[in-house]
Scaffold this active site. Structure first.
Site, PDB file in Angstrom:
ATOM      1  N   TYR A 142      -8.113   0.395 -32.419  1.00  0.00           N
ATOM      2  CA  TYR A 142      -7.814   0.221 -30.983  1.00  0.00           C
ATOM      3  C   TYR A 142      -7.867   1.566 -30.251  1.00  0.00           C
ATOM      4  O   TYR A 142      -8.529   1.706 -29.214  1.00  0.00           O
ATOM      5  CB  TYR A 142      -6.430  -0.416 -30.814  1.00  0.00           C
TER       6      TYR A 142
HETATM    7  P1  NAD Z   1      -2.712  -7.656 -21.599  1.00  0.00           P
HETATM    8  O1  NAD Z   1      -3.355  -8.231 -22.809  1.00  0.00           O
HETATM    9  O2  NAD Z   1      -1.462  -8.292 -21.130  1.00  0.00           O
HETATM   10  O3  NAD Z   1      -3.760  -7.603 -20.408  1.00  0.00           O
HETATM   11  C1  NAD Z   1      -5.127  -7.349 -20.607  1.00  0.00           C
HETATM   12  C2  NAD Z   1      -5.941  -8.420 -19.868  1.00  0.00           C
HETATM   13  O4  NAD Z   1      -7.331  -8.105 -20.027  1.00  0.00           O
HETATM   14  C3  NAD Z   1      -5.734  -9.830 -20.441  1.00  0.00           C
HETATM   15  O5  NAD Z   1      -5.305 -10.735 -19.424  1.00  0.00           O
HETATM   16  C4  NAD Z   1      -7.101 -10.209 -20.970  1.00  0.00           C
HETATM   17  O6  NAD Z   1      -7.431 -11.586 -20.816  1.00  0.00           O
HETATM   18  C5  NAD Z   1      -8.044  -9.329 -20.161  1.00  0.00           C
HETATM   19  N1  NAD Z   1      -9.308  -9.077 -20.863  1.00  0.00           N
HETATM   20  C6  NAD Z   1      -9.458  -8.651 -22.145  1.00  0.00           C
HETATM   21  N2  NAD Z   1     -10.767  -8.579 -22.438  1.00  0.00           N
HETATM   22  C7  NAD Z   1     -11.448  -8.974 -21.335  1.00  0.00           C
HETATM   23  C8  NAD Z   1     -12.823  -9.123 -21.039  1.00  0.00           C
HETATM   24  N3  NAD Z   1     -13.770  -8.893 -21.953  1.00  0.00           N
HETATM   25  N4  NAD Z   1     -13.176  -9.556 -19.803  1.00  0.00           N
HETATM   26  C9  NAD Z   1     -12.225  -9.841 -18.861  1.00  0.00           C
HETATM   27  N5  NAD Z   1     -10.907  -9.726 -19.102  1.00  0.00           N
HETATM   28  C10 NAD Z   1     -10.517  -9.297 -20.317  1.00  0.00           C
HETATM   29  O7  NAD Z   1      -2.464  -6.099 -21.900  1.00  0.00           O
HETATM   30  P2  NAD Z   1      -1.563  -5.027 -21.141  1.00  0.00           P
HETATM   31  O8  NAD Z   1      -0.466  -4.646 -22.054  1.00  0.00           O
HETATM   32  O9  NAD Z   1      -1.272  -5.501 -19.763  1.00  0.00           O
HETATM   33  O10 NAD Z   1      -2.579  -3.780 -21.076  1.00  0.00           O
HETATM   34  C11 NAD Z   1      -3.366  -3.539 -19.909  1.00  0.00           C
HETATM   35  C12 NAD Z   1      -4.189  -2.286 -20.104  1.00  0.00           C
HETATM   36  O11 NAD Z   1      -3.330  -1.160 -20.327  1.00  0.00           O
HETATM   37  C13 NAD Z   1      -5.128  -2.310 -21.311  1.00  0.00           C
HETATM   38  O12 NAD Z   1      -6.302  -1.614 -20.961  1.00  0.00           O
HETATM   39  C14 NAD Z   1      -4.370  -1.551 -22.380  1.00  0.00           C
HETATM   40  O13 NAD Z   1      -5.243  -0.965 -23.325  1.00  0.00           O
HETATM   41  C15 NAD Z   1      -3.676  -0.508 -21.523  1.00  0.00           C
HETATM   42  N6  NAD Z   1      -2.454   0.020 -22.120  1.00  0.00           N
HETATM   43  C16 NAD Z   1      -1.380  -0.788 -22.303  1.00  0.00           C
HETATM   44  C17 NAD Z   1      -0.207  -0.258 -22.820  1.00  0.00           C
HETATM   45  C18 NAD Z   1       1.023  -1.103 -23.031  1.00  0.00           C
HETATM   46  O14 NAD Z   1       2.013  -0.555 -23.552  1.00  0.00           O
HETATM   47  N7  NAD Z   1       1.028  -2.388 -22.655  1.00  0.00           N
HETATM   48  C19 NAD Z   1      -0.144   1.094 -23.143  1.00  0.00           C
HETATM   49  C20 NAD Z   1      -1.286   1.873 -23.001  1.00  0.00           C
HETATM   50  C21 NAD Z   1      -2.431   1.336 -22.449  1.00  0.00           C
HETATM   51  C1  UGA Z   2       1.758  -0.025 -27.218  1.00  0.00           C
HETATM   52  C2  UGA Z   2       0.722  -1.069 -26.757  1.00  0.00           C
HETATM   53  O1  UGA Z   2       0.843  -2.262 -27.526  1.00  0.00           O
HETATM   54  C3  UGA Z   2      -0.674  -0.554 -26.870  1.00  0.00           C
HETATM   55  O2  UGA Z   2      -1.547  -1.504 -26.260  1.00  0.00           O
HETATM   56  C4  UGA Z   2      -0.740   0.759 -26.157  1.00  0.00           C
HETATM   57  O3  UGA Z   2      -1.990   1.287 -26.100  1.00  0.00           O
HETATM   58  C5  UGA Z   2       0.241   1.743 -26.762  1.00  0.00           C
HETATM   59  O4  UGA Z   2       1.554   1.201 -26.584  1.00  0.00           O
HETATM   60  C6  UGA Z   2       0.197   3.084 -26.072  1.00  0.00           C
HETATM   61  O5  UGA Z   2       1.221   3.649 -25.727  1.00  0.00           O
HETATM   62  O6  UGA Z   2      -0.882   3.611 -25.920  1.00  0.00           O
HETATM   63  P1  UGA Z   2       2.957   0.552 -29.481  1.00  0.00           P
HETATM   64  O7  UGA Z   2       3.394   1.946 -29.196  1.00  0.00           O
HETATM   65  O8  UGA Z   2       2.643   0.182 -30.877  1.00  0.00           O
HETATM   66  O9  UGA Z   2       1.668   0.164 -28.624  1.00  0.00           O
HETATM   67  O10 UGA Z   2       4.099  -0.363 -28.854  1.00  0.00           O
HETATM   68  P2  UGA Z   2       4.996  -1.507 -29.454  1.00  0.00           P
HETATM   69  O11 UGA Z   2       4.184  -2.660 -29.892  1.00  0.00           O
HETATM   70  O12 UGA Z   2       6.055  -1.777 -28.464  1.00  0.00           O
HETATM   71  O13 UGA Z   2       5.613  -0.844 -30.786  1.00  0.00           O
HETATM   72  C7  UGA Z   2       6.486   0.264 -30.717  1.00  0.00           C
HETATM   73  C8  UGA Z   2       7.025   0.556 -32.107  1.00  0.00           C
HETATM   74  O14 UGA Z   2       7.765  -0.568 -32.557  1.00  0.00           O
HETATM   75  C9  UGA Z   2       5.942   0.803 -33.174  1.00  0.00           C
HETATM   76  O15 UGA Z   2       6.341   1.873 -33.975  1.00  0.00           O
HETATM   77  C10 UGA Z   2       5.933  -0.471 -34.009  1.00  0.00           C
HETATM   78  O16 UGA Z   2       5.625  -0.258 -35.354  1.00  0.00           O
HETATM   79  C11 UGA Z   2       7.353  -0.947 -33.849  1.00  0.00           C
HETATM   80  N1  UGA Z   2       7.464  -2.424 -33.972  1.00  0.00           N
HETATM   81  C12 UGA Z   2       6.760  -3.226 -33.123  1.00  0.00           C
HETATM   82  C13 UGA Z   2       8.287  -2.946 -34.945  1.00  0.00           C
HETATM   83  O17 UGA Z   2       8.920  -2.240 -35.721  1.00  0.00           O
HETATM   84  N2  UGA Z   2       8.374  -4.311 -35.019  1.00  0.00           N
HETATM   85  C14 UGA Z   2       7.699  -5.150 -34.188  1.00  0.00           C
HETATM   86  O18 UGA Z   2       7.829  -6.380 -34.336  1.00  0.00           O
HETATM   87  C15 UGA Z   2       6.867  -4.587 -33.222  1.00  0.00           C
END
Ligand code: NAD
Ligand code: UGA
Length: 341
Positions: free
Chosen positions: A158
């Site tokens: 990812y």
């Molecule tokens: P999410 O899965 O809730 O939202 C992503 C959306 O993108 C979904 O609704 C999905 O249907 C859509 N999507 C995926 N592939 C697609 C495609 N090919 N065409 C059109 N739509 C598509 O995820 P999120 O947590 O809201 O993340 C949003 C963005 O932020 C992502 O780019 C993710 O990598 C980035 N991001 C998220 C986090 C986090 O902690 N949630 C952290 C760092 C970066």
């Molecule tokens: C999150 C998002 O899911 C990614 O899409 C994003 O890109 C990333 O943040 C980011 O900062 O870039 P992550 O940090 O793994 O990824 O966030 P969580 O899924 O909330 O996990 C946080 C921590 O909790 C991790 O260490 C994971 O191993 C732990 N975890 C998560 C558990 O121990 N148990 C669980 O059921 C889920």
């Protein structure tokens, strides 16, 4: 905080039916901005998409288009973004731990191929600004706060796709004939209402509410800079307003402090007055030991400072979760199980 150029309607939000995209869409609509929302999920058939955009879909300034950015016809994309002043590109397949095995195909298509298609369409349409949702996962293992000039060694497939998307943005922004400038925001683990059900805070709160234990991967000493979704939205809006001569920028967006999973679990215990039921599991491939953001550039370029403290943000997410009609019944589809038209 820099103000949003609200006069620059309409704007495009990709991934608008997702967790962060739906909050961004709500904020833009609240400012009176016209939003062209693109997502491959159906707001009629996918309950998470329908829930996330429930309010937005009642707003006449929203036009929702179900389209897959990786596979659908480019003509359609050209039509959708033509006239847009800003494209907020949030569509991606997220999640670190699920990006191994055959699921990688979907990550590669949606995070890399789709980004290339969108950038090319932005150039054809002469869109002045694309804001990319990148990720802290591009850094890999770190030993202190990450600055944007640090080396990038993603530890998961990812993370590698998010870094590739950033590089595609930088390559396009360097083209002599481009009129599209790019700001890539490296979001650090985002939480708040509508958080994806695979993420830690969502799962820990669900465990407290249901009594069903949450797996804790590893010893719980791993730490994350958790960032409240309203802060992420504020930084994303500010990125649209950086002056046009920017070319290409990369900016961290974090919550201001990093806590271990054990500390997080303790905070949830204090807020709820209940013990969090846990099962101890092996560490998962792709997870890094720690994330922490240096926010100097975010402050200088975006006027950004995080406002929401972890305890307050978790309380807000909990409040939202308990108000859901059936908190356990709505969960994200697995990668590759998206409900299509
Ligand atoms: P999410 O899965 O809730 O939202 C992503 C959306 O993108 C979904 O609704 C999905 O249907 C859509 N999507 C995926 N592939 C697609 C495609 N090919 N065409 C059109 N739509 C598509 O995820 P999120 O947590 O809201 O993340 C949003 C963005 O932020 C992502 O780019 C993710 O990598 C980035 N991001 C998220 C986090 C986090 O902690 N949630 C952290 C760092 C970066
Ligand atoms: C999150 C998002 O899911 C990614 O899409 C994003 O890109 C990333 O943040 C980011 O900062 O870039 P992550 O940090 O793994 O990824 O966030 P969580 O899924 O909330 O996990 C946080 C921590 O909790 C991790 O260490 C994971 O191993 C732990 N975890 C998560 C558990 O121990 N148990 C669980 O059921 C889920």
């Amino acid at each position: 905080m820099t103000t949003t150029p609200l006069t620059l309607s309409p704007v495009v939000v990709t991934g608008a039916a997702g967790f962060i995209g739906s909050h961004l869409t709500d904020a833009l609509l609240a400012h009176g901005t016209e939003v062209i929302a693109i997502d491959r999920r159906s707001v009629h058939k996918d309950p998470v998409a329908a829930r996330n955009l429930a309010d937005a879909l009642t707003n006449p300034n929203l036009a929702f288009h179900q389209a897959d950015l990786a596979t659908d016809e480019l003509d359609e994309l050209d039509e959708l973004i033509s006239g847009a002043r800003i494209v907020f590109h949030l569509a991606a397949v997220p999640g670190v731990r699920d990006s191994w095995d055959e699921r990688f195909r979907d990550y590669a298509a949606s995070n890399v191929v789709a980004t290339q298609c969108l950038l090319t369409a932005c150039e054809r349409a002469q869109v002045p600004r694309l804001v990319l949702a990148s990720s802290s996962s591009v850094y890999g293992q770190t030993s202190g706060p990450s600055t944007e000039s640090d080396p990038t060694y993603p530890m998961s497939p990812y993370g590698a796709t998010k870094l590739a998307a950033e590089h595609l943005c930088m390559a396009h922004a360097a083209r002599p004939d481009t009129s599209t400038s790019v700001v890539a925001l490296r979001y650090f683990t985002v939480y708040g209402p509508r958080q994806r059900s695979d993420m830690a805070i969502s799962r820990v709160l669900a465990a407290v509410l249901s009594g069903v234990p949450v797996p804790l991967y590893g010893d719980g000493q791993q730490s994350r800079e958790f960032t409240y979704v309203d802060d992420i939205v504020a930084a994303t809006l500010a990125a649209a307003a950086i002056p046009g001569e920017v070319g290409a920028e990369t900016v961290n967006v974090g919550g201001g402090s990093s806590v271990s999973m054990l500390e997080l679990i303790s905070v949830v215990g204090q807020i709820t007055g209940r013990k969090v039921p846990l099962t101890m599991e092996a560490p998962r491939a792709g997870d890094v030991e720690a994330t922490r953001a240096d926010l100097t550039r975010a402050h200088a370029l975006l006027g950004y400072s995080p406002r929401v403290e972890l305890r307050d943000g978790i309380a807000r997410q909990l409040d939202w979760m308990v108000k859901q009609p059936s908190p356990q019944s709505i969960s994200e589809p697995s990668v590759g199980e998206v409900v299509l038209r």
